[in-house]
Motif scaffolding. Structure first.
Motif, short mmCIF file in Angstrom:
data_model
loop_
_atom_site.label_atom_id
_atom_site.label_comp_id
_atom_site.label_asym_id
_atom_site.label_seq_id
_atom_site.Cartn_x
_atom_site.Cartn_y
_atom_site.Cartn_z
N GLU A 274 1.36 -1.31 0.26
CA GLU A 274 0.15 -0.13 0.57
C GLU A 274 0.94 1.19 0.22
O GLU A 274 0.35 1.79 -0.65
N LYS A 275 1.69 1.07 0.73
CA LYS A 275 2.77 2.45 1.12
C LYS A 275 3.60 2.74 -0.18
O LYS A 275 3.85 4.14 -0.33
N ASN A 276 3.90 1.79 -0.82
CA ASN A 276 4.68 2.06 -2.37
C ASN A 276 3.79 1.44 -3.20
O ASN A 276 4.55 2.17 -4.41
N GLN A 277 2.88 1.57 -3.72
CA GLN A 277 1.94 1.69 -4.50
C GLN A 277 2.25 0.94 -5.84
O GLN A 277 2.80 0.94 -6.48
N VAL A 278 2.31 -0.39 -5.16
CA VAL A 278 2.76 -1.47 -6.07
C VAL A 278 1.66 -1.84 -7.12
O VAL A 278 0.41 -2.10 -6.18
N THR A 279 1.78 -2.55 -7.78
CA THR A 279 1.07 -2.63 -8.85
C THR A 279 1.07 -4.07 -9.60
O THR A 279 2.23 -4.19 -9.89
N PRO A 280 0.13 -4.07 -10.09
CA PRO A 280 0.25 -5.70 -10.98
C PRO A 280 1.93 -5.59 -11.91
O PRO A 280 1.86 -4.88 -12.62
N PHE A 281 2.53 -7.37 -11.36
CA PHE A 281 3.97 -7.37 -12.47
C PHE A 281 2.91 -6.90 -13.79
O PHE A 281 4.55 -6.53 -14.68
N PHE A 282 2.37 -7.82 -14.06
CA PHE A 282 2.36 -8.11 -15.85
C PHE A 282 0.84 -8.03 -15.50
O PHE A 282 -0.17 -7.63 -15.01
N GLU A 283 0.53 -7.70 -16.67
CA GLU A 283 -0.63 -7.21 -17.01
C GLU A 283 -1.38 -8.15 -17.79
O GLU A 283 -1.58 -9.23 -17.66
N GLU A 284 -2.69 -8.28 -16.58
CA GLU A 284 -3.85 -9.36 -16.47
C GLU A 284 -4.80 -9.19 -17.68
O GLU A 284 -5.02 -8.03 -17.74
N PRO A 285 -5.44 -10.06 -18.24
CA PRO A 285 -5.98 -10.15 -19.15
C PRO A 285 -7.83 -9.81 -18.87
O PRO A 285 -8.25 -10.06 -18.16
N THR A 286 -8.05 -9.58 -19.69
CA THR A 286 -9.58 -8.71 -20.21
C THR A 286 -10.17 -9.57 -19.90
O THR A 286 -10.26 -10.07 -20.73
N GLU A 287 -11.94 -9.40 -18.83
CA GLU A 287 -12.76 -10.82 -19.53
C GLU A 287 -13.81 -10.00 -20.65
O GLU A 287 -13.28 -9.27 -20.76
#
Length: 287
Positions: A274-287
């Motif tokens: 939360e503090k370091n504003q981590v985001t997904p490493f890989f782009e998740e496929p859209t449904e």
């Protein structure tokens, strides 16, 4: 429309022609259904090499992604309209797979069954040929209490901020020579990853699991992404300090390039993400 079904098998012994039924595909030409038994996969895990097991699980999960739920189905049951990308689910192609797919997974020759395809029909056929129908998806097959603790306490807090339960291969990192499963991975300028370990499990298996995770950190570093944040989540084993597993736990706890977090203190991981504003490493496929 006529309904076809094909059973997926895992070959155990080529010499004795032994195999275990693991999953079921059914299709009526419009909708496709697929499920595999997590319980049976876990039961035969000890008969497979770690690499074969991870490749096999990756393949089964890829089928789940290819045959995704579009209606109101029970957990772990997947159906999709024929207009989607799962057009390969047909009699001719499955028949082809039954003849030429003989590695880690084998398909039976598709057979016709004179019933309307529905959730109830699928369930009855599954329980006849595969195993008891499990209503829930077990993201981690061993369903250990350690993992379940993390899943319940941490996952709801970090979902959407990191990739959850991801199997990584050389397609993701060139210097990763064997598949590695991580519980979460993200990025905040540097890679952030975490894995749950059961320090009570057999030493050989624990050592192998930890070696794979460390190999992942090195593969990420060789890709040019240094100074990553790598969490090891677990619990101190209730053994003597001289026990091999306890020694390994102590080494992990004291390692400078790893951050050990007790499963009762997972708020540390949540706070960091939360503090370091981590985001997904890989782009998740859209449904």
């Amino acid at each position: 429309m006529r309904t076809i079904f094909s059973i997926l098998y895992i070959p155990i012994s080529a010499t004795l022609d032994e195999r275990v039924s693991i999953g079921l595909i059914m299709s009526d030409g419009k909708h496709h259904f697929f499920k595999y038994s997590h319980s049976k996969l876990q039961a035969i895990k000890g008969l497979l090499s770690n690499e074969s097991y991870l490749i096999l699980k990756t393949y089964l999960k890829s089928l789940e992604k290819d045959i995704k739920s579009t209606g109101e189905n029970t957990d772990c049951l997947f159906s999709i309209d024929i207009a989607s990308k799962a057009k390969w689910v047909n009699h001719s192609y499955i028949s082809y797979l039954s003849k030429y797919s003989n590695n880690l997974i084998q398909f039976s020759e598709p057979k016709f069954i004179d019933v309307a395809l529905s959730n109830d029909t699928y369930r009855r056929v599954f329980e006849k040929y595969i195993f008891e129908y499990d209503e829930h998806v077990h993201l981690e097959d061993d369903a250990s209490s350690v993992y379940q603790n993390i899943k319940a306490k941490l996952y709801p807090k970090i979902t959407g901020k990191v990739n959850i339960d991801r199997i990584l291969t050389s397609d993701d990192f060139a210097n990763l020579f064997a598949p590695v499963e991580v519980n979460f991975i993200g990025v905040n300028g540097v890679p952030v990853a975490g894995q749950v370990f059961d320090f009570e499990k057999r030493h050989y298996n624990l050592e192998n699991d930890i070696s794979r995770f460390i190999s992942l950190t090195k593969a990420i570093e060789l890709s040019g992404q240094k100074e990553g944040k790598y969490f090891v989540l677990g619990r101190e084993p209730q053994t003597k300090p001289t026990d091999k597993n306890h020694i390994m736990w102590a080494q992990i706890r004291d390692a400078k390039f790893l951050d050990f977090v007790d499963i009762d203190e997972v708020g540390i991981v949540e706070e960091y993400i939360e503090k370091n504003q981590v985001t997904p490493f890989f782009e998740e496929p859209t449904e």
